[in-house]
Design a protein around this motif. Structure first.
Motif, PDB file in Angstrom:
ATOM      1  N   GLN A  88       9.274  15.941  16.653  1.00 48.66           N
ATOM      2  CA  GLN A  88       9.997  15.527  15.462  1.00 48.66           C
ATOM      3  C   GLN A  88      10.456  14.073  15.529  1.00 48.66           C
ATOM      4  O   GLN A  88      11.350  13.667  14.812  1.00 48.66           O
ATOM      5  N   ILE A  89       9.809  13.291  16.400  1.00 52.44           N
ATOM      6  CA  ILE A  89      10.156  11.876  16.521  1.00 52.44           C
ATOM      7  C   ILE A  89       8.999  11.046  15.986  1.00 52.44           C
ATOM      8  O   ILE A  89       7.855  11.265  16.362  1.00 52.44           O
ATOM      9  N   PHE A  90       9.289  10.131  15.059  1.00 55.28           N
ATOM     10  CA  PHE A  90       8.181   9.367  14.478  1.00 55.28           C
ATOM     11  C   PHE A  90       8.540   7.946  14.090  1.00 55.28           C
ATOM     12  O   PHE A  90       7.676   7.156  13.766  1.00 55.28           O
ATOM     13  N   ALA A  91       9.838   7.598  14.064  1.00 51.31           N
ATOM     14  CA  ALA A  91      10.236   6.280  13.564  1.00 51.31           C
ATOM     15  C   ALA A  91      10.061   5.202  14.636  1.00 51.31           C
ATOM     16  O   ALA A  91       9.980   5.506  15.820  1.00 51.31           O
ATOM     17  N   PRO A  92       9.999   3.926  14.227  1.00 45.85           N
ATOM     18  CA  PRO A  92       9.822   2.843  15.202  1.00 45.85           C
ATOM     19  C   PRO A  92      11.065   2.526  16.033  1.00 45.85           C
ATOM     20  O   PRO A  92      10.947   1.935  17.110  1.00 45.85           O
ATOM     21  N   PHE A 100      16.324   7.810   8.493  1.00 49.29           N
ATOM     22  CA  PHE A 100      15.169   8.109   7.644  1.00 49.29           C
ATOM     23  C   PHE A 100      15.430   9.200   6.595  1.00 49.29           C
ATOM     24  O   PHE A 100      15.264   8.975   5.400  1.00 49.29           O
ATOM     25  N   VAL A 101      15.870  10.374   7.056  1.00 49.73           N
ATOM     26  CA  VAL A 101      16.054  11.492   6.114  1.00 49.73           C
ATOM     27  C   VAL A 101      17.076  11.151   5.037  1.00 49.73           C
ATOM     28  O   VAL A 101      16.928  11.528   3.878  1.00 49.73           O
ATOM     29  N   ARG A 103      17.835   8.221   3.873  1.00 50.92           N
ATOM     30  CA  ARG A 103      17.231   7.287   2.926  1.00 50.92           C
ATOM     31  C   ARG A 103      16.367   8.026   1.904  1.00 50.92           C
ATOM     32  O   ARG A 103      16.437   7.767   0.702  1.00 50.92           O
ATOM     33  N   VAL A 104      15.558   8.957   2.421  1.00 49.98           N
ATOM     34  CA  VAL A 104      14.686   9.742   1.538  1.00 49.98           C
ATOM     35  C   VAL A 104      15.524  10.487   0.494  1.00 49.98           C
ATOM     36  O   VAL A 104      15.140  10.616  -0.654  1.00 49.98           O
ATOM     37  N   GLN A 105      16.707  10.955   0.928  1.00 51.71           N
ATOM     38  CA  GLN A 105      17.568  11.712   0.008  1.00 51.71           C
ATOM     39  C   GLN A 105      18.367  10.823  -0.928  1.00 51.71           C
ATOM     40  O   GLN A 105      19.117  11.311  -1.765  1.00 51.71           O
ATOM     41  N   GLY A 106      18.250   9.505  -0.742  1.00 52.99           N
ATOM     42  CA  GLY A 106      18.960   8.583  -1.627  1.00 52.99           C
ATOM     43  C   GLY A 106      20.448   8.470  -1.347  1.00 52.99           C
ATOM     44  O   GLY A 106      21.228   8.095  -2.223  1.00 52.99           O
ATOM     45  N   VAL A 107      20.856   8.759  -0.103  1.00 53.02           N
ATOM     46  CA  VAL A 107      22.261   8.577   0.283  1.00 53.02           C
ATOM     47  C   VAL A 107      22.556   7.066   0.253  1.00 53.02           C
ATOM     48  O   VAL A 107      21.728   6.264   0.698  1.00 53.02           O
ATOM     49  N   PRO A 108      23.714   6.662  -0.284  1.00 53.99           N
ATOM     50  CA  PRO A 108      24.036   5.228  -0.358  1.00 53.99           C
ATOM     51  C   PRO A 108      24.054   4.553   1.019  1.00 53.99           C
ATOM     52  O   PRO A 108      24.465   5.167   2.005  1.00 53.99           O
ATOM     53  N   ASP A 109      23.615   3.278   1.064  1.00 52.69           N
ATOM     54  CA  ASP A 109      23.473   2.549   2.331  1.00 52.69           C
ATOM     55  C   ASP A 109      24.731   2.563   3.204  1.00 52.69           C
ATOM     56  O   ASP A 109      24.640   2.761   4.417  1.00 52.69           O
ATOM     57  N   ARG A 115      27.282   7.329   8.886  1.00 53.86           N
ATOM     58  CA  ARG A 115      26.848   8.595   9.490  1.00 53.86           C
ATOM     59  C   ARG A 115      25.960   8.346  10.699  1.00 53.86           C
ATOM     60  O   ARG A 115      26.049   9.051  11.714  1.00 53.86           O
ATOM     61  N   VAL A 116      25.082   7.339  10.602  1.00 50.55           N
ATOM     62  CA  VAL A 116      24.196   7.014  11.727  1.00 50.55           C
ATOM     63  C   VAL A 116      25.025   6.538  12.918  1.00 50.55           C
ATOM     64  O   VAL A 116      24.797   6.947  14.059  1.00 50.55           O
ATOM     65  N   GLU A 117      26.023   5.689  12.633  1.00 50.92           N
ATOM     66  CA  GLU A 117      26.872   5.161  13.696  1.00 50.92           C
ATOM     67  C   GLU A 117      27.574   6.303  14.443  1.00 50.92           C
ATOM     68  O   GLU A 117      27.647   6.320  15.663  1.00 50.92           O
ATOM     69  N   ARG A 118      28.081   7.257  13.687  1.00 53.86           N
ATOM     70  CA  ARG A 118      28.787   8.384  14.291  1.00 53.86           C
ATOM     71  C   ARG A 118      27.853   9.160  15.236  1.00 53.86           C
ATOM     72  O   ARG A 118      28.239   9.546  16.321  1.00 53.86           O
ATOM     73  N   MET A 119      26.618   9.375  14.811  1.00 55.51           N
ATOM     74  CA  MET A 119      25.656  10.100  15.646  1.00 55.51           C
ATOM     75  C   MET A 119      25.286   9.298  16.894  1.00 55.51           C
ATOM     76  O   MET A 119      25.156   9.855  17.989  1.00 55.51           O
ATOM     77  N   LEU A 120      25.105   7.980  16.725  1.00 58.67           N
ATOM     78  CA  LEU A 120      24.755   7.128  17.878  1.00 58.67           C
ATOM     79  C   LEU A 120      25.844   7.227  18.947  1.00 58.67           C
ATOM     80  O   LEU A 120      25.554   7.326  20.142  1.00 58.67           O
TER      81      LEU A 120
END
Ligand SMILES: Nc1ncnc2c1ncn2[C@@H]1O[C@H](COP(=O)(O)OP(=O)(O)O)[C@@H](O)[C@H]1O
Ligand SMILES: [Mg+2]
Length: 218
Positions: A88-92, A100-101, A103-109, A115-120
């Motif tokens: 399930q890994i594909f991004a650069p 990625f997901v 963005r596809v769902q149109g979540v605001p930047d 959310r990404v920062e929290r996961m990192l």
């Protein structure tokens, strides 16, 4: 939440991986699936998450047959972690893998960034954010794959052997995280050989042998 009725699954090679499995899994708590290698755990997890459909019998998610659902619809209800994180890994980059997901769902930047920062941070991946995911260690890939599942905030999870590639410290971190998710009412099916995880956290243990349910503590 999940209802399996007389599920059989044959691979195209003719191997029968599951026969006559009937189960109801509630939307809350942790249900563990254990059993020896080749007993059908991964196949059952994929059927529960709608990735593959039963050869006969039915698999329903919230009352709806997975045959009548698109992968997108299923993905909004259930987060699935593959046994092999490479699947399930594909991004650069690590960061893009997480955004990625959304963005596809149109979540605001701005929300994506947060959310990404929290996961990192939570998965100790912040220093690896620019790295190429395929070159990470097995344990790092496993953390990234799980972070990519959770960034989507699914209400239910199917995790296939989530602790196998992790060292003891990371295993403990993961168990703490799963406990928090359980407290937040995220239900989960965890496929695991890990006795400690199973006995300490699962409210129910299902044991498969030879593609059939041998024991069910429910
Ligand atoms: N892609 C496949 N093609 C053919 N047979 C498979 C495939 N994947 C799994 N099997 C077979 O199905 C059975 C169950 O496998 P699996 O669900 O992966 O078990 P487990 O996760 O418990 O190790 C095994 O006999 C395995 O060899
Ligand atoms: Mg497996």
């Amino acid at each position: 939440m999940l209802k399996m009725t007389d599920v059989c699954y044959n691979y195209s090679t003719g191997d029968r991986a599951l026969s006559g499995v009937s189960l109801r899994i509630p939307g809350a708590g942790m249900t563990a699936i254990t059993g020896p290698n080749g007993s059908g755990k991964t196949t059952l997890g994929k059927i529960m998450a709608g990735i593959i459909k039963p050869t006969s019998g039915s698999a329903k998610i919230s009352g709806k047959d997975t045959r009548d659902m698109s992968l997108g619809e299923i993905g909004r209800k259930i987060g699935y972690l593959f046994q092999e994180p490479e699947r399930q890994i594909f991004a650069p980059t690590v960061e893009e893998e997480l955004s990625f997901v959304l963005r596809v769902q149109g979540v605001p930047d701005a929300e994506i960034a947060q959310r990404v920062e929290r996961m990192l941070e939570r998965f100790h991946l912040a220093d690896l954010r620019e790295r190429f995911p395929f070159l990470l260690s097995r344990g790092e890939k496993q953390r990234l794959a799980l972070a990519a599942v959770l960034v989507n905030r699914p209400g239910f999870l199917v995790l296939d052997e989530p602790t196998t590639a992790l060292d003891l410290k990371r295993q403990r971190d993961l168990l703490d995280l799963l406990k928090e998710l359980l407290e937040d009412d995220v239900g989960m099916v965890v496929i695991s050989h890990d006795r400690r995880l199973v006995t300490r956290h699962a409210s129910r243990v299902i044991e498969l042998v030879g593609g059939e349910v041998l024991r069910d503590s429910a």
